[in-house]
Scaffold this motif. Structure first.
Motif, short mmCIF file in Angstrom:
data_model
loop_
_atom_site.label_atom_id
_atom_site.label_comp_id
_atom_site.label_asym_id
_atom_site.label_seq_id
_atom_site.Cartn_x
_atom_site.Cartn_y
_atom_site.Cartn_z
N TRP A 127 0.84 -1.20 0.00
CA TRP A 127 0.00 0.00 0.00
C TRP A 127 0.88 1.25 0.00
CZ3 TRP A 127 -4.84 -0.45 -1.18
CH2 TRP A 127 -5.71 0.62 -0.98
N THR A 128 0.55 2.20 -0.88
CA THR A 128 1.33 3.44 -1.01
C THR A 128 0.49 4.63 -0.57
OG1 THR A 128 2.59 2.55 -2.88
CG2 THR A 128 2.58 4.94 -2.61
N VAL A 129 1.10 5.50 0.25
CA VAL A 129 0.43 6.70 0.74
C VAL A 129 1.24 7.92 0.30
CG1 VAL A 129 -0.32 7.99 2.78
CG2 VAL A 129 -0.52 5.49 2.73
N SER B 214 6.31 9.76 -1.01
CA SER B 214 5.34 8.71 -0.76
C SER B 214 5.92 7.67 0.18
CB SER B 214 4.91 8.04 -2.07
OG SER B 214 6.02 7.43 -2.71
N THR B 215 5.04 6.98 0.88
CA THR B 215 5.44 5.94 1.82
C THR B 215 4.82 4.62 1.39
OG1 THR B 215 5.52 7.53 3.64
CG2 THR B 215 5.39 5.19 4.22
N ASP B 216 5.66 3.60 1.24
CA ASP B 216 5.19 2.27 0.85
C ASP B 216 5.07 1.39 2.09
OD1 ASP B 216 5.16 2.93 -1.86
OD2 ASP B 216 7.27 2.41 -2.10
N PHE C 272 -11.39 -22.90 1.85
CA PHE C 272 -10.63 -21.70 2.21
C PHE C 272 -10.40 -20.84 0.97
CE2 PHE C 272 -9.60 -25.02 5.20
CZ PHE C 272 -9.71 -24.37 6.42
N PHE C 273 -10.61 -19.52 1.15
CA PHE C 273 -10.49 -18.60 0.04
C PHE C 273 -9.72 -17.34 0.47
CE2 PHE C 273 -14.49 -20.89 -0.42
CZ PHE C 273 -14.45 -21.32 -1.74
N ASP C 274 -9.25 -16.62 -0.52
CA ASP C 274 -8.86 -15.23 -0.30
C ASP C 274 -9.22 -14.42 -1.53
OD1 ASP C 274 -6.85 -15.85 -2.09
OD2 ASP C 274 -5.21 -15.16 -0.84
N ILE C 275 -9.40 -13.14 -1.29
CA ILE C 275 -9.71 -12.19 -2.37
C ILE C 275 -8.49 -11.30 -2.55
CG2 ILE C 275 -11.13 -10.22 -3.04
CD1 ILE C 275 -13.46 -11.45 -1.67
N ILE C 276 -8.01 -11.21 -3.78
CA ILE C 276 -6.92 -10.29 -4.11
C ILE C 276 -7.54 -9.09 -4.82
CG2 ILE C 276 -4.71 -10.00 -5.25
CD1 ILE C 276 -4.67 -12.11 -3.11
N ALA C 277 -7.53 -7.93 -4.16
CA ALA C 277 -8.16 -6.73 -4.70
C ALA C 277 -7.11 -5.68 -5.02
CB ALA C 277 -9.19 -6.17 -3.72
N THR C 278 -7.39 -4.87 -6.04
CA THR C 278 -6.44 -3.87 -6.51
C THR C 278 -7.08 -2.48 -6.53
OG1 THR C 278 -5.32 -5.51 -7.91
CG2 THR C 278 -4.93 -3.19 -8.42
N TRP C 279 -6.35 -1.50 -6.01
CA TRP C 279 -6.72 -0.09 -6.06
C TRP C 279 -5.55 0.70 -6.65
CZ3 TRP C 279 -7.77 -3.35 -2.11
CH2 TRP C 279 -9.09 -3.44 -1.67
N GLU C 280 -5.78 1.98 -6.87
CA GLU C 280 -4.69 2.83 -7.36
C GLU C 280 -3.55 2.89 -6.35
OE1 GLU C 280 -3.98 7.45 -8.91
OE2 GLU C 280 -5.99 6.74 -8.41
N GLN C 281 -3.88 2.76 -5.06
CA GLN C 281 -2.84 2.84 -4.02
C GLN C 281 -2.11 1.53 -3.80
OE1 GLN C 281 -5.53 5.46 -1.12
NE2 GLN C 281 -3.47 5.22 -0.33
N GLY C 282 -2.64 0.41 -4.30
CA GLY C 282 -1.95 -0.86 -4.10
C GLY C 282 -2.88 -2.05 -4.15
#
Length: 338
Positions: A107-109, A116-118, A184-194
């Motif tokens: 995640w990038t801020v 910016s901070t990763d 068992f599952f996981d969701i991999i989600a993507t945003w502009e920040q990461g």
């Protein structure tokens, strides 16, 4: 056209103010002549021309700093819309809601000084993260709804195998039909920040709307031929391998005992670490040896050794009879149960 025309569009009070705000009679005369010409040509009311006075121009000039400040505040407000951590996720099924566990993310801020901070975090795979969390029970008639704090630009769903912690498949959606047991599952989600991953587990009910029995969801398939590794608890959660079962007859006998016992479904056993554990077809079994007091006709206190068993992540429990406990114990450990 004369001054009376102007009064049709300006009140007497405003007309006086207009006259007072002009700096000289010449300015007033020139302005009124312009009003007269333009009003006749375009039939515009006088009020639309007030903005052309020197006082109004001065107002606009003085307003520029405020406009620039407002623009800067807009940019600052836009910057504050960024999140300082991955968004939260809720999964809704009917009246039930769960909050998946946040797993690996990057995640990038953006900082105010232009830098910016990763932020990154690594995590265990979903079967490990969800070890102490009960699954959400679903049936084929349910619908899953994913509610993100901030909608991602894209996401995918991965199903995990719980023995070797490997990804079995990747989906755009979860098919709730023709599935049984705990998954068992996981969701991999993507945003502009990461990107971020969210782990959760589901237990699929059978067609009757009840939990699928252990015998159906665990022991319905044949032995995969993999060596059954048996481990004994030592200390500090460490286990040592004490036996490896490869004989097909021993495995078949063990399976028969586990199929015929009465499994209690839908409970989470919170005990001390198992005395032993073994894996059959990727299902990890925890085994405890208990000394149990029983009553018969001859005496009130008969002590027998019994085996209590759970299957990790399946939320069930059983206790074998004295006879079956002795048989299974000898297969598992290679020794007599005493």
């Amino acid at each position: 056209m004369n001054r009376d025309f102007s009064k049709k569009y300006l009140s007497e009070e405003n007309f006086s103010k207009l006259r007072k705000t002009t700096r000289s009679g010449v300015q007033e005369t020139l302005m009124m002549e312009r009003i007269e010409k333009e009003s006749v040509r375009k039939s515009f009311p006088v009020k639309y021309y007030i903005v052309l006075t020197s006082a109004s121009l001065l107002f606009l000039v003085l307003s520029i700093p405020f406009i620039l400040d407002f623009m800067g505040m807009s940019k600052e407000n836009e910057a504050t819309t960024q999140l300082y951590a991955p968004p939260e996720l809720a999964i809704i099924v009917g009246d039930e809601t769960i909050h998946p566990i946040l797993g690996t993310y990057s995640w990038t801020v953006e900082n105010n000084d232009g830098t910016s901070t990763d932020n990154t975090q690594d995590s265990e795979p979903p079967p490990v993260l969800l070890k102490n969390q009960e699954p959400l029970i679903v049936s084929s008639t349910n619908e899953l709804t994913f509610v993100f704090e901030k909608p991602p630009s894209s996401y995918e769903i991965r199903e995990w195998e719980n023995k070797f912690n490997e990804v079995l498949a990747t989906y755009n959606d979860i098919d709730l039909e023709n599935v049984s047991g705990v998954k068992f599952f996981d969701i991999i989600a993507t945003w502009e920040q990461g990107t971020a991953s969210y782990a959760f587990s589901l237990e699929f009910e059978n067609e009757s709307g009840s939990r699928t029995p252990t015998v159906e969801r665990v022991y319905s398939e044949s032995w995969d031929g993999e060596t059954v590794i048996v481990e004994e608890y030592e200390e500090s959660l460490n286990y040592n391998i004490i036996n490896e079962i490869t004989d097909g007859k021993d495995v078949e006998t063990m399976l028969t005992l586990l199929k015929k016992t009465e499994w209690i479904e839908g409970i989470s056993a919170d005990n001390e670490p198992p005395d032993y554990r073994f894996t059959w077809n990727s299902y990890v079994h925890g085994v405890w040896v208990w000394k149990m007091k029983e009553t018969d006709r001859s005496t009130e206190n008969v002590v027998s050794n019994r085996l209590s068993i759970i299957i990790e992540d399946q939320y069930n429990h059983t206790t074998l009879s004295e006879e079956d406990s002795s048989i299974l114990y000898e297969i598992v450990t290679g020794e007599k149960l005493e």
